[in-house]
Structure formats: C-alpha cells, structure tokens
Design a protein around this motif. Structure first.
Motif, mmCIF file in Angstrom:
data_model
loop_
_atom_site.group_PDB
_atom_site.id
_atom_site.type_symbol
_atom_site.label_atom_id
_atom_site.label_comp_id
_atom_site.label_asym_id
_atom_site.label_seq_id
_atom_site.Cartn_x
_atom_site.Cartn_y
_atom_site.Cartn_z
ATOM 1 N N SER A 127 10.893 16.715 -0.960
ATOM 2 C CA SER A 127 12.155 16.344 -0.304
ATOM 3 C C SER A 127 12.133 14.831 -0.081
ATOM 4 N N PRO A 128 13.287 14.240 0.237
ATOM 5 C CA PRO A 128 13.304 12.786 0.475
ATOM 6 C C PRO A 128 12.324 12.333 1.556
ATOM 7 N N LYS A 129 12.074 13.202 2.541
ATOM 8 C CA LYS A 129 11.142 12.830 3.621
ATOM 9 C C LYS A 129 9.702 13.275 3.338
ATOM 10 N N PHE A 130 9.532 14.072 2.293
ATOM 11 C CA PHE A 130 8.197 14.586 1.984
ATOM 12 C C PHE A 130 7.994 14.490 0.471
ATOM 13 N N LYS A 131 7.681 13.269 0.044
ATOM 14 C CA LYS A 131 7.505 13.053 -1.397
ATOM 15 C C LYS A 131 6.290 12.165 -1.652
ATOM 16 N N PRO A 132 5.582 12.417 -2.745
ATOM 17 C CA PRO A 132 4.386 11.636 -3.063
ATOM 18 C C PRO A 132 4.740 10.332 -3.782
ATOM 19 N N ASP A 133 3.767 9.438 -3.848
ATOM 20 C CA ASP A 133 3.941 8.204 -4.628
ATOM 21 C C ASP A 133 3.763 8.506 -6.120
ATOM 22 N N ILE A 134 2.799 9.400 -6.402
ATOM 23 C CA ILE A 134 2.472 9.741 -7.794
ATOM 24 C C ILE A 134 2.433 11.257 -7.958
ATOM 25 N N MET A 166 -4.730 -1.595 8.524
ATOM 26 C CA MET A 166 -5.383 -0.570 7.692
ATOM 27 C C MET A 166 -4.496 -0.261 6.473
ATOM 28 N N PRO A 167 -5.056 -0.360 5.236
ATOM 29 C CA PRO A 167 -4.248 -0.120 4.036
ATOM 30 C C PRO A 167 -3.775 1.326 3.965
ATOM 31 N N THR A 168 -2.536 1.513 3.497
ATOM 32 C CA THR A 168 -2.009 2.882 3.398
ATOM 33 C C THR A 168 -2.566 3.571 2.159
ATOM 34 N N GLU A 169 -2.701 4.904 2.271
ATOM 35 C CA GLU A 169 -3.199 5.675 1.139
ATOM 36 C C GLU A 169 -2.057 5.996 0.175
ATOM 37 N N THR A 170 -2.388 6.054 -1.112
ATOM 38 C CA THR A 170 -1.417 6.469 -2.128
ATOM 39 C C THR A 170 -1.379 7.992 -2.129
ATOM 40 N N THR A 171 -0.190 8.559 -1.907
ATOM 41 C CA THR A 171 -0.087 10.022 -1.849
ATOM 42 C C THR A 171 0.177 10.597 -3.237
ATOM 43 N N ILE A 172 -0.426 11.764 -3.458
ATOM 44 C CA ILE A 172 -0.368 12.393 -4.780
ATOM 45 C C ILE A 172 0.000 13.863 -4.664
ATOM 46 N N ALA A 173 0.847 14.327 -5.592
ATOM 47 C CA ALA A 173 1.121 15.765 -5.726
ATOM 48 C C ALA A 173 0.547 16.197 -7.077
ATOM 49 N N LEU A 174 -0.043 17.370 -7.102
ATOM 50 C CA LEU A 174 -0.639 17.896 -8.328
ATOM 51 C C LEU A 174 0.121 19.150 -8.742
ATOM 52 N N VAL A 175 0.693 19.120 -9.940
ATOM 53 C CA VAL A 175 1.491 20.254 -10.424
ATOM 54 C C VAL A 175 0.854 20.798 -11.698
ATOM 55 N N ASP A 176 0.243 21.983 -11.573
ATOM 56 C CA ASP A 176 -0.460 22.604 -12.699
ATOM 57 C C ASP A 176 -0.585 24.091 -12.420
ATOM 58 N N ASP A 177 -0.448 24.919 -13.462
ATOM 59 C CA ASP A 177 -0.458 26.362 -13.216
ATOM 60 C C ASP A 177 -1.865 26.965 -13.189
ATOM 61 N N HIS A 178 -2.889 26.154 -13.451
ATOM 62 C CA HIS A 178 -4.262 26.677 -13.403
ATOM 63 C C HIS A 178 -4.947 26.279 -12.095
ATOM 64 N N ARG A 179 -5.168 27.269 -11.231
ATOM 65 C CA ARG A 179 -5.724 26.980 -9.901
ATOM 66 C C ARG A 179 -7.106 26.335 -9.951
ATOM 67 N N LEU A 180 -7.933 26.827 -10.848
ATOM 68 C CA LEU A 180 -9.301 26.321 -10.957
ATOM 69 C C LEU A 180 -9.285 24.841 -11.346
ATOM 70 N N PHE A 181 -8.417 24.501 -12.307
ATOM 71 C CA PHE A 181 -8.291 23.105 -12.731
ATOM 72 C C PHE A 181 -7.786 22.256 -11.567
ATOM 73 N N ARG A 182 -6.782 22.795 -10.838
ATOM 74 C CA ARG A 182 -6.232 22.061 -9.690
ATOM 75 C C ARG A 182 -7.311 21.758 -8.659
ATOM 76 N N SER A 183 -8.107 22.769 -8.343
ATOM 77 C CA SER A 183 -9.124 22.559 -7.297
ATOM 78 C C SER A 183 -10.142 21.508 -7.744
ATOM 79 N N ALA A 196 -6.389 5.433 -14.154
ATOM 80 C CA ALA A 196 -4.958 5.761 -14.305
ATOM 81 C C ALA A 196 -4.252 5.688 -12.959
ATOM 82 N N LEU A 197 -4.846 6.281 -11.920
ATOM 83 C CA LEU A 197 -4.244 6.261 -10.577
ATOM 84 C C LEU A 197 -4.128 4.832 -10.049
ATOM 85 N N LYS A 198 -5.173 4.050 -10.275
ATOM 86 C CA LYS A 198 -5.180 2.672 -9.790
ATOM 87 C C LYS A 198 -4.080 1.850 -10.459
#
Length: 212
Positions: A47-54, A1-18, A118-120
């Motif tokens: 952290s080193p054990k909890f970090k996204p790919d993008i 099963m292919p692994t998923e690419t993990t992403i973190a989203l950093v933005d100060d606007h909650r509505l945009f984030r959602s 862009a993600l791809k």
C-alpha cells in the motif's frame, strides 16, 4: 542513524524465500518488509503507506507472474525498484523486463556477494545486470543498428513508398528510372528482410520515419 533499505521478496518457493531472507539478514543496512508467494498476494499486501524500497521478484510464478507484476508495479508504484530473480538466462524475457524498467536481474544460483552487490547498486539508484544480460542487450542494439543503416536515397524511396504514389510516380518524383526504383525496392526488401510494400510501410512507421 542511517535508514535501512526495505525489501519485499516475492517468490512461490518457500524454501528459496527463507534462504534469501537469511542471506539478506546477514547483510548490513537491509530489512525484509514482507514476503509474498505471487504477484497477486503482493498487490494485497502493499500500500502507499506500506511499501518497500526494493522488490526481489521471481519471474515464473502461478496466479500472477513476474512480467504481469512488474507491469502492475510500474503503473501503481513506479518509484519502487524491481530486481528480477530467475532460474534461467532467458534472453527474450530479460529484454522485455529491461524495457519495463527493472533495475536489476539476478540468477537464483548467483553467489551471495552478487546479491549484496545488486542490492547495494540498486539502492544507490544504479542498475545491476549480470554479464549475459549486458551481452544480450549489446547484440540486440547492434542488430537494430544494422537494420537502419540506409542511405539517403533509400530513406527517400522508403518515405515515398509509404504514400499512395505508384512506383512510376515515385520514379518521376525522385528523377530516376522505373528500373532504378525497382532496384531500391529490391535492395530494401533484402536489407530489411521484408517481402511487400506493406512491410516497407510498417517498417517506416515502426522506426518513426513517417508520421501517420
């Protein structure tokens, strides 16, 4: 099963984030690891054990903005790919971010398929810049190229002008008249938009023409 690419989203606007979270959840192969409201919050969550790919990173945020956060990520987690999110076609900031090694640049009003593209691309080790970024980089490169189109005698004069030799001594060393040396100097002042000998020295240092 292919692994998923993990992403973190950093933005100060909650509505945009959602909205972005919903959009990414509609794509196949991606998973939101966490969200943060600014760079400082990101530094606490990652952290080193909890970090996204993008990391999708807003450029304008309070507390710790996109530029400071990118610098921190480059120093702390250089393997994480950063895609900048911005409201504006800010050419100067784009260039600064590209020099810092960001892998992508997205305008916030980009179409959903552009986000997916862009993600791809970035997850496959490529880069993603919209047309306006590419245009700006080409223009900047052309300007820099124009600036260094000097002939061999001009380069020789520039290197000698970066020493403690007087203009008369430079003329003797180049086997030319003092008037010709003045011509080279004035030519370089005009070509390089410089007004003093100190400016010539700084230009030579900046362009690795002399060693300190």
């Amino acid at each position: 099963m292919p692994t998923e690419t993990t992403i973190a989203l950093v933005d100060d606007h909650r509505l945009f984030r959602s909205g972005i979270v919903s959009l990414i959840n509609s794509f196949t192969g991606y998973k939101i690891l966490f969200e943060a409201g600014n760079g400082e919050e990101l530094t606490r969550k990652i952290s080193p054990k909890f970090k996204p790919d993008i990391i999708l990173l807003d450029i304008n945020m309070p507390v710790m903005d996109g530029i400071s956060t990118t610098q921190w990520l480059r120093d702390t987690f250089p393997d994480i790919c950063v895609i900048i999110l911005s409201m504006f076609e800010d050419a100067e900031k784009v260039l600064a971010m590209v020099k810092m090694g960001v892998k992508g640049y997205l305008l916030k009003d980009a179409e959903p398929h552009e986000f997916e593209q862009a993600l791809k691309k970035v997850s496959q080790g490529e880069i993603y810049y919209p047309d306006f970024v590419t245009r700006h980089l080409v223009q900047t490169f052309n300007k820099q190229t124009e600036q260094v189109k000097l002939n061999s005698r001009e380069i020789e004069f520039l290197k000698l002008a970066s020493t403690e030799l007087t203009y008369k001594e430079i003329a003797d060393q180049m086997c030319i008249s003092a008037r010709t040396v003045d011509g080279y100097r004035d030519q370089l002042f005009e070509k390089l938009q410089i007004k003093s000998r100190v400016g010539l020295v700084l230009y030579a240092i900046k362009n690795n023409m002399i060693e300190l």
